[in-house]
Enzyme design. Structure first.
Site, mmCIF file in Angstrom:
data_model
loop_
_atom_site.group_PDB
_atom_site.id
_atom_site.type_symbol
_atom_site.label_atom_id
_atom_site.label_comp_id
_atom_site.label_asym_id
_atom_site.label_seq_id
_atom_site.Cartn_x
_atom_site.Cartn_y
_atom_site.Cartn_z
ATOM 1 N N ASN A 206 0.802 -1.175 0.053
ATOM 2 C CA ASN A 206 0.060 0.046 -0.045
ATOM 3 C C ASN A 206 0.914 1.303 -0.010
ATOM 4 O O ASN A 206 2.175 1.237 0.082
ATOM 5 C CB ASN A 206 -0.983 0.036 1.173
ATOM 6 C CG ASN A 206 0.125 -0.127 2.267
ATOM 7 O OD1 ASN A 206 0.722 0.876 2.839
ATOM 8 N ND2 ASN A 206 -0.379 -1.322 3.213
ATOM 9 N N ASP A 275 -4.378 -6.531 5.267
ATOM 10 C CA ASP A 275 -5.366 -7.281 5.769
ATOM 11 C C ASP A 275 -5.444 -8.920 5.255
ATOM 12 O O ASP A 275 -5.930 -9.822 5.950
ATOM 13 C CB ASP A 275 -6.726 -6.846 5.614
ATOM 14 C CG ASP A 275 -6.863 -5.397 6.602
ATOM 15 O OD1 ASP A 275 -6.430 -5.479 7.711
ATOM 16 O OD2 ASP A 275 -7.630 -4.567 6.039
ATOM 17 N N LYS A 285 8.556 -17.402 -10.710
ATOM 18 C CA LYS A 285 7.671 -16.250 -11.131
ATOM 19 C C LYS A 285 6.650 -16.593 -11.889
ATOM 20 O O LYS A 285 6.737 -17.645 -12.959
ATOM 21 C CB LYS A 285 8.666 -15.381 -12.147
ATOM 22 C CG LYS A 285 8.282 -14.090 -12.725
ATOM 23 C CD LYS A 285 9.356 -13.430 -13.725
ATOM 24 C CE LYS A 285 8.324 -12.239 -14.217
ATOM 25 N NZ LYS A 285 9.251 -11.723 -15.462
ATOM 26 N N PHE A 319 -4.211 3.419 14.601
ATOM 27 C CA PHE A 319 -4.258 4.454 13.714
ATOM 28 C C PHE A 319 -5.591 4.155 12.898
ATOM 29 O O PHE A 319 -5.613 2.756 12.542
ATOM 30 C CB PHE A 319 -3.183 4.848 12.902
ATOM 31 C CG PHE A 319 -2.240 5.748 13.402
ATOM 32 C CD1 PHE A 319 -1.692 5.590 14.485
ATOM 33 C CD2 PHE A 319 -2.332 7.157 12.864
ATOM 34 C CE1 PHE A 319 -0.543 6.594 15.112
ATOM 35 C CE2 PHE A 319 -1.426 8.195 13.294
ATOM 36 C CZ PHE A 319 -0.567 7.954 14.284
ATOM 37 N N LYS A 333 -13.323 0.778 15.332
ATOM 38 C CA LYS A 333 -12.059 0.205 15.561
ATOM 39 C C LYS A 333 -11.536 0.307 16.912
ATOM 40 O O LYS A 333 -10.921 -0.608 17.787
ATOM 41 C CB LYS A 333 -11.099 0.801 14.773
ATOM 42 C CG LYS A 333 -11.158 0.323 13.229
ATOM 43 C CD LYS A 333 -10.397 0.954 12.135
ATOM 44 C CE LYS A 333 -10.736 0.744 10.920
ATOM 45 N NZ LYS A 333 -10.119 1.326 9.720
ATOM 46 N N LYS A 337 -11.195 -3.208 18.998
ATOM 47 C CA LYS A 337 -9.837 -3.577 18.848
ATOM 48 C C LYS A 337 -9.435 -3.629 20.604
ATOM 49 O O LYS A 337 -8.216 -3.635 20.775
ATOM 50 C CB LYS A 337 -8.757 -3.049 17.947
ATOM 51 C CG LYS A 337 -9.278 -3.177 16.497
ATOM 52 C CD LYS A 337 -8.127 -2.807 15.516
ATOM 53 C CE LYS A 337 -8.503 -3.023 14.187
ATOM 54 N NZ LYS A 337 -7.686 -3.034 13.113
HETATM 55 N N1 CTP Z 1 -4.013 -3.230 11.983
HETATM 56 C C1 CTP Z 1 -3.210 -4.404 12.516
HETATM 57 N N2 CTP Z 1 -3.261 -5.676 11.867
HETATM 58 C C2 CTP Z 1 -4.016 -5.579 10.717
HETATM 59 C C3 CTP Z 1 -4.770 -4.814 10.277
HETATM 60 C C4 CTP Z 1 -4.665 -3.313 10.833
HETATM 61 O O1 CTP Z 1 -2.536 -4.068 13.544
HETATM 62 N N3 CTP Z 1 -3.870 -6.837 9.951
HETATM 63 C C5 CTP Z 1 -3.816 -1.925 12.559
HETATM 64 C C6 CTP Z 1 -3.113 -0.693 12.041
HETATM 65 O O2 CTP Z 1 -1.838 -0.676 12.295
HETATM 66 C C7 CTP Z 1 -3.851 0.446 12.540
HETATM 67 C C8 CTP Z 1 -5.152 -0.164 12.819
HETATM 68 O O3 CTP Z 1 -5.131 -1.228 12.916
HETATM 69 O O4 CTP Z 1 -3.499 0.757 13.853
HETATM 70 C C9 CTP Z 1 -6.280 0.192 11.774
HETATM 71 O O5 CTP Z 1 -5.922 -0.336 10.736
HETATM 72 P P1 CTP Z 1 -6.923 -0.270 9.364
HETATM 73 O O6 CTP Z 1 -6.331 -0.661 8.202
HETATM 74 O O7 CTP Z 1 -7.560 1.188 9.163
HETATM 75 O O8 CTP Z 1 -7.877 -1.132 9.828
HETATM 76 P P2 CTP Z 1 -8.809 -2.594 9.698
HETATM 77 O O9 CTP Z 1 -9.086 -3.136 10.956
HETATM 78 O O10 CTP Z 1 -7.819 -3.174 8.679
HETATM 79 O O11 CTP Z 1 -10.232 -1.950 8.989
HETATM 80 P P3 CTP Z 1 -10.640 -1.615 7.556
HETATM 81 O O12 CTP Z 1 -9.301 -2.196 6.620
HETATM 82 O O13 CTP Z 1 -11.576 -2.473 7.143
HETATM 83 O O14 CTP Z 1 -10.683 -0.223 7.403
#
Ligand code: CTP
Length: 397
Positions: A206, A275, A285, A319, A333, A337
């Protein structure tokens, strides 16, 4: 703003001392330079006098330049809040490590009550020489600081570890003079993106630049915290005084976090963790065919949710980078969490989010607090987040 002595010794990197003096001056510090005799073979006192706007001190025995000081080297040493030896040659390091003081700079170092940092610059084999390493260790043990040299092309035509750290990194040392209000606290911070491999040459990732997480780590370290920074792949220099743990995938970040979370007082998860990861990673490859390709993805662990479920005494800050319904998504969140705080930002705004140098964050607390920060640099945003975390931690005690 600080009173800084820049002590210049005789190495080819001496010309960079001029850049450093100029930078420190622009940052508003009062800089005075001391040059050894050998340093004057590389640059002239006039250069440093012009850039610092102050007299340059070169000789123990010249007539007094500052009549208010009874003894010049003692007066100079008392005046300084910080001394930077730039560059520090093997000879000068050896001299101080062995308690010698036979010129103005070495007597000043000896008389100084202020922190003294050395920025070594020399041929890589000289740097690795056990005698030089022993002298460096002696100085470290005695409480002197070092801005370590880096790998790079050296004046002698070779390349290796011996190139002086950048002037920006050396100038950063000034920040260690800040109040050490986070001393004794342990922070574990994550930053940057993760990479989820598809095959040996491709991965999913990303846009995270890591700037926010690095700013948090840098500022926490400046304020005296013990900081571990678990970083995904980014194009940023390691912050001064921070313990770095480099990872690539979400799974590696998770494993690193499991290793470090138990001792942390505060955990800040600013990394943009993938995620999902490809369900199978091809050993070779993947070759194109005329057909479309479907990648099957499987879930990565949610590191933050795991931390929420396992935390004992740690303040946990997440975050949320959102493109819509920022407050609602962030609060969801925070709750799901089991966080203490979530820092939410709208990444569609021009001043916020990925790769930018500024950010606009709202901190939502599990205690119902809402802290809407203005548009700030990422370093200032980091300090405001640290202020909130530390106030909360102190209240918990
Ligand atoms: N985070 C994490 N582990 C993951 C995904 C996210 O620890 N597998 C943490 C990120 O470091 C951040 C927070 O969760 O502090 C929110 O991340 P974000 O990507 O915004 O949230 P998601 O829970 O993945 O929700 P979505 O992608 O549905 O918005």
């Amino acid at each position: 703003m600080a009173n800084i002595i820049v002590g210049v010794t005789g190495g080819i990197a001496a010309y960079k001392a001029a850049e450093l003096v100029s930078l420190l001056g622009k940052q508003g510090h009062d800089v005075r330079c001391i040059m050894t005799e050998a340093a004057q073979q590389f640059i002239t006192p006039l250069t440093l006098q012009t850039l610092s706007g102050n007299p340059v001190y070169t000789n123990m025995f010249q007539l007094q330049q500052n009549p208010e000081w009874k003894v010049e080297h003692i007066g100079l040493a008392h005046w300084a809040d910080l001394m930077l030896i730039v560059p520090a040659t093997a000879d000068f390091i050896g001299k101080v490590a062995n308690g010698l003081a036979d010129d103005l700079l070495s007597t000043c170092v000896m008389a100084s009550q202020a922190p003294v940092y050395f920025a070594p610059a020399m041929n890589d084999q000289m740097y690795q020489n056990p005698l030089v390493q022993r002298n460096i260790q002696t100085l470290r043990d005695a409480g002197y600081g070092f801005v370590d040299p880096v790998e790079g092309n050296l004046a002698c035509g070779t390349s290796g570890k011996g190139k002086m750290a950048s002037v920006e990194q050396i100038a950063d040392v000034v920040n260690t003079l800040r109040p050490q209000d986070l001393a004794g606290m342990r922070f574990v911070i994550t930053a940057g993106p993760t990479r989820e491999p598809i095959d040996p040459v491709r991965f999913l990732t990303n846009h995270s630049s890591g700037k926010m997480g690095y700013a948090l780590a840098r500022q926490a370290a400046y304020r005296g915290a013990d900081v571990v920074l678990i970083s995904g792949p980014v194009q940023l220099e390691a912050p001064y005084g921070v313990q770095m743990v480099y990872v690539e995938s979400a799974q590696q970040m998770f494993e690193a976090m499991q290793q470090y979370y138990a001792d942390a007082d505060v955990i800040i998860k600013s990394a943009a963790v993938a995620d999902y990861r490809p369900k199978t990673v091809s050993a070779q490859k993947i070759k194109k065919t005329d057909d479309d390709l479907t990648l099957e993805l499987e879930r990565n662990a949610d590191i933050l949710a795991w931390l929420g479920a396992h935390k004992t005494h740690q303040v946990l800050i997440g975050f949320a980078a959102e493109t819509n319904d920022v407050a609602q998504n962030a609060l969801g969140k925070l709750q799901r969490k089991q966080l203490d705080f979530i820092a939410a930002n709208d990444v569609t705004q021009t001043h916020s989010g990925f790769g930018k140098d500024t950010n606009q964050v709202t901190l939502y607390g599990a205690d119902g607090s809402v802290n809407a920060l203005p548009i700030l640099s990422k370093d200032d945003t980091a300090n405001r987040i640290l202020d909130v975390a530390i106030a909360y931690k102190t209240k918990l005690k």
